[in-house]
Design a protein around this motif. Structure first.
Motif, PDB file in Angstrom:
ATOM      1  N   GLY A  94      26.070  71.281  15.294  1.00 42.01           N
ATOM      2  CA  GLY A  94      25.439  72.317  14.538  1.00 42.01           C
ATOM      3  C   GLY A  94      25.052  73.534  15.205  1.00 42.01           C
ATOM      4  O   GLY A  94      24.730  73.455  16.524  1.00 42.01           O
ATOM      5  N   ALA A  95      25.025  74.638  14.644  1.00 36.86           N
ATOM      6  CA  ALA A  95      24.699  75.834  15.347  1.00 36.86           C
ATOM      7  C   ALA A  95      23.210  75.833  15.659  1.00 36.86           C
ATOM      8  O   ALA A  95      22.907  76.286  16.708  1.00 36.86           O
ATOM      9  CB  ALA A  95      24.932  77.210  14.539  1.00 36.86           C
ATOM     10  N   ASN A  96      22.419  75.324  14.993  1.00 37.62           N
ATOM     11  CA  ASN A  96      21.074  75.305  15.128  1.00 37.62           C
ATOM     12  C   ASN A  96      20.675  74.333  16.294  1.00 37.62           C
ATOM     13  O   ASN A  96      19.900  74.489  17.170  1.00 37.62           O
ATOM     14  CB  ASN A  96      20.128  74.753  13.897  1.00 37.62           C
ATOM     15  CG  ASN A  96      20.158  76.008  12.950  1.00 37.62           C
ATOM     16  OD1 ASN A  96      20.213  76.861  13.210  1.00 37.62           O
ATOM     17  ND2 ASN A  96      19.979  75.834  11.578  1.00 37.62           N
ATOM     18  N   GLU A  97      21.490  73.029  16.201  1.00 34.74           N
ATOM     19  CA  GLU A  97      21.169  72.176  17.173  1.00 34.74           C
ATOM     20  C   GLU A  97      21.853  72.751  18.777  1.00 34.74           C
ATOM     21  O   GLU A  97      21.057  72.808  19.729  1.00 34.74           O
ATOM     22  CB  GLU A  97      21.975  70.953  17.214  1.00 34.74           C
ATOM     23  CG  GLU A  97      21.512  70.009  16.000  1.00 34.74           C
ATOM     24  CD  GLU A  97      22.277  69.922  14.795  1.00 34.74           C
ATOM     25  OE1 GLU A  97      23.663  70.310  14.650  1.00 34.74           O
ATOM     26  OE2 GLU A  97      22.127  68.968  13.951  1.00 34.74           O
ATOM     27  N   LEU A  98      22.590  73.406  18.751  1.00 38.83           N
ATOM     28  CA  LEU A  98      23.349  74.126  19.831  1.00 38.83           C
ATOM     29  C   LEU A  98      22.403  75.255  20.406  1.00 38.83           C
ATOM     30  O   LEU A  98      21.920  74.980  21.637  1.00 38.83           O
ATOM     31  CB  LEU A  98      24.678  74.790  19.733  1.00 38.83           C
ATOM     32  CG  LEU A  98      25.230  75.509  20.959  1.00 38.83           C
ATOM     33  CD1 LEU A  98      25.615  74.378  22.054  1.00 38.83           C
ATOM     34  CD2 LEU A  98      26.756  76.138  20.466  1.00 38.83           C
ATOM     35  N   GLY A  99      21.650  75.860  19.532  1.00 39.55           N
ATOM     36  CA  GLY A  99      20.786  76.893  19.656  1.00 39.55           C
ATOM     37  C   GLY A  99      19.364  76.248  20.345  1.00 39.55           C
ATOM     38  O   GLY A  99      18.883  76.904  21.512  1.00 39.55           O
ATOM     39  N   ASN A 100      19.075  75.169  19.858  1.00 42.72           N
ATOM     40  CA  ASN A 100      17.912  74.552  20.277  1.00 42.72           C
ATOM     41  C   ASN A 100      18.204  73.695  21.870  1.00 42.72           C
ATOM     42  O   ASN A 100      17.332  74.010  22.581  1.00 42.72           O
ATOM     43  CB  ASN A 100      17.460  73.495  19.337  1.00 42.72           C
ATOM     44  CG  ASN A 100      16.857  73.868  18.239  1.00 42.72           C
ATOM     45  OD1 ASN A 100      16.197  75.112  18.172  1.00 42.72           O
ATOM     46  ND2 ASN A 100      16.880  73.137  17.218  1.00 42.72           N
ATOM     47  N   ALA A 101      19.294  73.302  22.065  1.00 45.06           N
ATOM     48  CA  ALA A 101      19.751  72.787  23.358  1.00 45.06           C
ATOM     49  C   ALA A 101      19.816  74.025  24.400  1.00 45.06           C
ATOM     50  O   ALA A 101      19.376  73.884  25.580  1.00 45.06           O
ATOM     51  CB  ALA A 101      21.127  72.028  23.226  1.00 45.06           C
TER      52      ALA A 101
END
Length: 154
Positions: A94-101
């Motif tokens: 997901g976009a949010n998971e990628l952003g957090n990573a």
């Protein structure tokens, strides 16, 4: 683009997305930072303008492909990252998971360089990275950094 044909859904890699991928994976578009911002009336830029905690040179903002994969693994997405490198089906992220990573500082910097909104950038990267990483790792092995860089030059 050759190597990256059909690597992203719809098969179309836009220039901003290519800049973002290059910034993450090989450091393309990262040199000449102070020249791009001549209007700043601040103190002279330090010798290494790369933000603290990020890689410099041609290793991209995260230290290249290996650095990106490490960030994903450290954020709890190791199975996803491994699926992109391995020869099986690529798992999505997901976009949010990628952003957090990846981290907000890196996302902000890439968004500024590409002219994309941060959420749009993350949406495009989360759609593109599984296929791009898969293409860069055809034998289930992470290539040397110069091999990744040459893929972006072809």
């Amino acid at each position: 683009m050759g190597l990256f044909d059909n690597a992203v859904p719809g098969g179309n890699i836009t220039k901003p997305l290519m800049i973002a991928l290059g910034a993450l994976l090989v450091g393309k578009m990262l040199s000449g930072r102070s020249a791009e911002q001549p209007d700043q009336a601040q103190a002279p830029a330090p010798a290494d303008p790369t933000p603290v905690g990020t890689a410099s040179g041609d290793g991209g903002l995260l230290g290249g492909l290996g650095g990106l994969l490490d960030k994903l693994k450290n954020a709890g997405h190791g199975n996803v990252a491994d699926s992109w490198v391995g020869t099986g089906q690529n798992q999505s992220i997901g976009a949010n998971e990628l952003g957090n990573a990846i981290g907000p500082q890196v996302i902000r910097e890439i968004a500024q360089r590409t002219g994309l909104d941060e959420q749009e950038l993350l949406k495009q990267l989360s759609a593109a990275l599984p296929g791009i990483v898969d293409k860069l790792t055809p034998n289930g092995q992470v290539p040397q950094q110069h091999q990744v860089a040459s893929a972006f030059n072809s």
